[in-house]
Design a protein around this motif. Structure first.
Motif, PDB file in Angstrom:
ATOM      1  N   ARG A  10       0.847  -1.187   0.000  1.00  0.00           N
ATOM      2  CA  ARG A  10       0.000   0.000   0.000  1.00  0.00           C
ATOM      3  C   ARG A  10       0.889   1.246   0.000  1.00  0.00           C
ATOM      4  O   ARG A  10       1.816   1.365   0.794  1.00  0.00           O
ATOM      5  CB  ARG A  10      -0.870   0.000   1.254  1.00  0.00           C
ATOM      6  N   ALA A  11       0.579   2.179  -0.900  1.00  0.00           N
ATOM      7  CA  ALA A  11       1.347   3.425  -0.999  1.00  0.00           C
ATOM      8  C   ALA A  11       0.843   4.450   0.013  1.00  0.00           C
ATOM      9  O   ALA A  11       1.634   5.117   0.671  1.00  0.00           O
ATOM     10  CB  ALA A  11       1.260   3.996  -2.410  1.00  0.00           C
ATOM     11  N   TRP A  12      -0.486   4.595   0.127  1.00  0.00           N
ATOM     12  CA  TRP A  12      -1.062   5.535   1.082  1.00  0.00           C
ATOM     13  C   TRP A  12      -2.557   5.278   1.219  1.00  0.00           C
ATOM     14  O   TRP A  12      -3.157   4.615   0.394  1.00  0.00           O
ATOM     15  CB  TRP A  12      -0.796   6.993   0.708  1.00  0.00           C
ATOM     16  N   VAL A  13      -3.132   5.834   2.284  1.00  0.00           N
ATOM     17  CA  VAL A  13      -4.560   5.749   2.553  1.00  0.00           C
ATOM     18  C   VAL A  13      -5.022   7.146   2.952  1.00  0.00           C
ATOM     19  O   VAL A  13      -4.305   7.858   3.663  1.00  0.00           O
ATOM     20  CB  VAL A  13      -4.870   4.762   3.705  1.00  0.00           C
ATOM     21  N   TYR A  14      -6.198   7.530   2.509  1.00  0.00           N
ATOM     22  CA  TYR A  14      -6.756   8.833   2.880  1.00  0.00           C
ATOM     23  C   TYR A  14      -8.154   8.624   3.443  1.00  0.00           C
ATOM     24  O   TYR A  14      -8.948   7.864   2.893  1.00  0.00           O
ATOM     25  CB  TYR A  14      -6.836   9.769   1.672  1.00  0.00           C
ATOM     26  N   SER A  15      -8.464   9.313   4.527  1.00  0.00           N
ATOM     27  CA  SER A  15      -9.798   9.281   5.113  1.00  0.00           C
ATOM     28  C   SER A  15     -10.407  10.672   5.008  1.00  0.00           C
ATOM     29  O   SER A  15      -9.784  11.664   5.393  1.00  0.00           O
ATOM     30  CB  SER A  15      -9.727   8.865   6.585  1.00  0.00           C
ATOM     31  N   SER A  16     -11.636  10.746   4.516  1.00  0.00           N
ATOM     32  CA  SER A  16     -12.310  12.042   4.358  1.00  0.00           C
ATOM     33  C   SER A  16     -12.674  12.669   5.696  1.00  0.00           C
ATOM     34  O   SER A  16     -12.919  13.869   5.772  1.00  0.00           O
ATOM     35  CB  SER A  16     -13.579  11.880   3.523  1.00  0.00           C
ATOM     36  N   GLY A  17     -12.771  11.857   6.744  1.00  0.00           N
ATOM     37  CA  GLY A  17     -13.168  12.367   8.045  1.00  0.00           C
ATOM     38  C   GLY A  17     -14.665  12.374   8.269  1.00  0.00           C
ATOM     39  O   GLY A  17     -15.145  12.783   9.327  1.00  0.00           O
ATOM     40  N   ASP A  18     -15.441  11.902   7.291  1.00  0.00           N
ATOM     41  CA  ASP A  18     -16.902  11.921   7.411  1.00  0.00           C
ATOM     42  C   ASP A  18     -17.398  11.144   8.632  1.00  0.00           C
ATOM     43  O   ASP A  18     -18.322  11.571   9.305  1.00  0.00           O
ATOM     44  CB  ASP A  18     -17.562  11.343   6.154  1.00  0.00           C
ATOM     45  N   LEU A  19     -16.807   9.997   8.904  1.00  0.00           N
ATOM     46  CA  LEU A  19     -17.290   9.181  10.028  1.00  0.00           C
ATOM     47  C   LEU A  19     -17.199   9.919  11.350  1.00  0.00           C
ATOM     48  O   LEU A  19     -18.038   9.739  12.232  1.00  0.00           O
ATOM     49  CB  LEU A  19     -16.523   7.860  10.106  1.00  0.00           C
ATOM     50  N   ALA A  20     -16.207  10.769  11.501  1.00  0.00           N
ATOM     51  CA  ALA A  20     -16.042  11.513  12.752  1.00  0.00           C
ATOM     52  C   ALA A  20     -16.782  12.844  12.770  1.00  0.00           C
ATOM     53  O   ALA A  20     -17.104  13.361  13.838  1.00  0.00           O
ATOM     54  CB  ALA A  20     -14.546  11.764  13.002  1.00  0.00           C
ATOM     55  N   SER A  21     -17.088  13.389  11.591  1.00  0.00           N
ATOM     56  CA  SER A  21     -17.624  14.755  11.559  1.00  0.00           C
ATOM     57  C   SER A  21     -19.101  14.876  11.179  1.00  0.00           C
ATOM     58  O   SER A  21     -19.690  15.937  11.367  1.00  0.00           O
ATOM     59  CB  SER A  21     -16.802  15.606  10.587  1.00  0.00           C
ATOM     60  N   LYS A  22     -19.697  13.837  10.642  1.00  0.00           N
ATOM     61  CA  LYS A  22     -21.085  13.933  10.176  1.00  0.00           C
ATOM     62  C   LYS A  22     -22.030  13.248  11.160  1.00  0.00           C
ATOM     63  O   LYS A  22     -21.672  12.274  11.814  1.00  0.00           O
ATOM     64  CB  LYS A  22     -21.233  13.277   8.796  1.00  0.00           C
ATOM     65  N   PRO A  23     -23.278  13.735  11.248  1.00  0.00           N
ATOM     66  CA  PRO A  23     -24.266  13.107  12.127  1.00  0.00           C
ATOM     67  C   PRO A  23     -24.543  11.659  11.695  1.00  0.00           C
ATOM     68  O   PRO A  23     -24.546  11.346  10.506  1.00  0.00           O
ATOM     69  CB  PRO A  23     -25.518  13.966  11.938  1.00  0.00           C
ATOM     70  N   LYS A  24     -24.780  10.800  12.680  1.00  0.00           N
ATOM     71  CA  LYS A  24     -25.007   9.377  12.391  1.00  0.00           C
ATOM     72  C   LYS A  24     -26.188   9.157  11.455  1.00  0.00           C
ATOM     73  O   LYS A  24     -26.142   8.294  10.580  1.00  0.00           O
ATOM     74  CB  LYS A  24     -25.212   8.605  13.691  1.00  0.00           C
ATOM     75  N   GLU A  25     -27.254   9.928  11.628  1.00  0.00           N
ATOM     76  CA  GLU A  25     -28.422   9.757  10.759  1.00  0.00           C
ATOM     77  C   GLU A  25     -28.061  10.067   9.302  1.00  0.00           C
ATOM     78  O   GLU A  25     -28.483   9.363   8.383  1.00  0.00           O
ATOM     79  CB  GLU A  25     -29.581  10.635  11.224  1.00  0.00           C
ATOM     80  N   ALA A  26     -27.262  11.109   9.076  1.00  0.00           N
ATOM     81  CA  ALA A  26     -26.832  11.441   7.713  1.00  0.00           C
ATOM     82  C   ALA A  26     -25.913  10.350   7.161  1.00  0.00           C
ATOM     83  O   ALA A  26     -26.018   9.983   5.986  1.00  0.00           O
ATOM     84  CB  ALA A  26     -26.138  12.790   7.680  1.00  0.00           C
ATOM     85  N   LEU A  27     -25.039   9.817   7.988  1.00  0.00           N
ATOM     86  CA  LEU A  27     -24.152   8.741   7.541  1.00  0.00           C
ATOM     87  C   LEU A  27     -24.941   7.505   7.131  1.00  0.00           C
ATOM     88  O   LEU A  27     -24.605   6.838   6.149  1.00  0.00           O
ATOM     89  CB  LEU A  27     -23.152   8.379   8.641  1.00  0.00           C
ATOM     90  N   ARG A  28     -26.000   7.189   7.861  1.00  0.00           N
ATOM     91  CA  ARG A  28     -26.840   6.029   7.530  1.00  0.00           C
ATOM     92  C   ARG A  28     -27.517   6.204   6.168  1.00  0.00           C
ATOM     93  O   ARG A  28     -27.852   5.228   5.517  1.00  0.00           O
ATOM     94  CB  ARG A  28     -27.902   5.801   8.603  1.00  0.00           C
ATOM     95  N   ARG A  29     -27.735   7.446   5.778  1.00  0.00           N
ATOM     96  CA  ARG A  29     -28.398   7.732   4.506  1.00  0.00           C
ATOM     97  C   ARG A  29     -27.397   8.219   3.459  1.00  0.00           C
ATOM     98  O   ARG A  29     -27.707   9.050   2.628  1.00  0.00           O
ATOM     99  CB  ARG A  29     -29.493   8.781   4.722  1.00  0.00           C
TER     100      ARG A  29
END
Length: 188
Positions: A10-29
């Motif tokens: 693996r060269a690199w991995v990037y995380s958008s941060g959505d899991l930590a910054s967005k409301p759970k209800e929005a993530l479910r949808r």
């Protein structure tokens, strides 16, 4: 090849941060379905919440990020999703926004960003944004949305839309619209 596949690393991995910054209800949808593009020495993609991110393709380091502040309280008919962005270069310009990234949003906007910095293109629409009128009053925010990447044809940005199917007889029309890539003025 089959011979060297076992030695790949693996060269690199990037995380958008959505899991930590967005409301759970929005993530479910939401659904991560974006296809990145490689332009202007950046790998550029969008999150399900329409944030556009440019990465260094060699290291995965974030170069810039644009957050259109999409309404996360809405209920998009087809989930929170962004399937991609589009690239356009103005052959007659060399200043800011000579090369642009176009993205559509879950709340029905077309946005033009400078491909090198991620800053909104001030001369496009209203400060970089064109609000697309669905042509009918919506029953709820999200009944009409843009989910797919715009398409560029010469100096025209073409945007499709998605609607909530089978909810009412007089639903918003899921239409295709075209805009001038420099100004954001409607073409058809």
């Amino acid at each position: 090849t089959r011979e060297n596949a076992a030695t790949l690393e693996r060269a690199w991995v990037y995380s958008s941060g959505d899991l930590a910054s967005k409301p759970k209800e929005a993530l479910r949808r939401s659904a991560g379905e974006a296809t990145p593009i490689l332009v202007e020495e950046s790998l550029i993609y969008c999150t399900p919440f329409n944030e556009v991110i440019a990465l260094d393709p060699g290291t995965g380091a974030q170069k810039w990020r644009y957050d259109p502040k999409a309404n996360l309280e809405q209920r998009p008919a087809n989930q929170f999703v962004c399937r991609g962005v589009a690239y356009w270069k103005d052959a007659s310009a060399s200043d800011v926004c000579a090369s642009r990234i176009f993205t559509g949003t879950n709340d029905g906007r077309l946005i033009a960003l400078d491909a090198k910095t991620g800053a909104p293109c001030a001369a496009f629409g209203d400060g970089g944004t064109v609000k697309i009128d669905p042509g009918i009053d919506l029953i709820w925010p999200g009944e009409f949305q843009i989910t797919s990447a715009p398409v560029i044809a010469r100096d025209t940005v073409i945007v499709g839309s998605a609607i909530a199917d089978n909810r009412r007889v007089e639903a918003p029309p899921g239409t295709v619209r075209a805009f001038d890539a420099r100004t954001g003025r409607p073409r058809w």
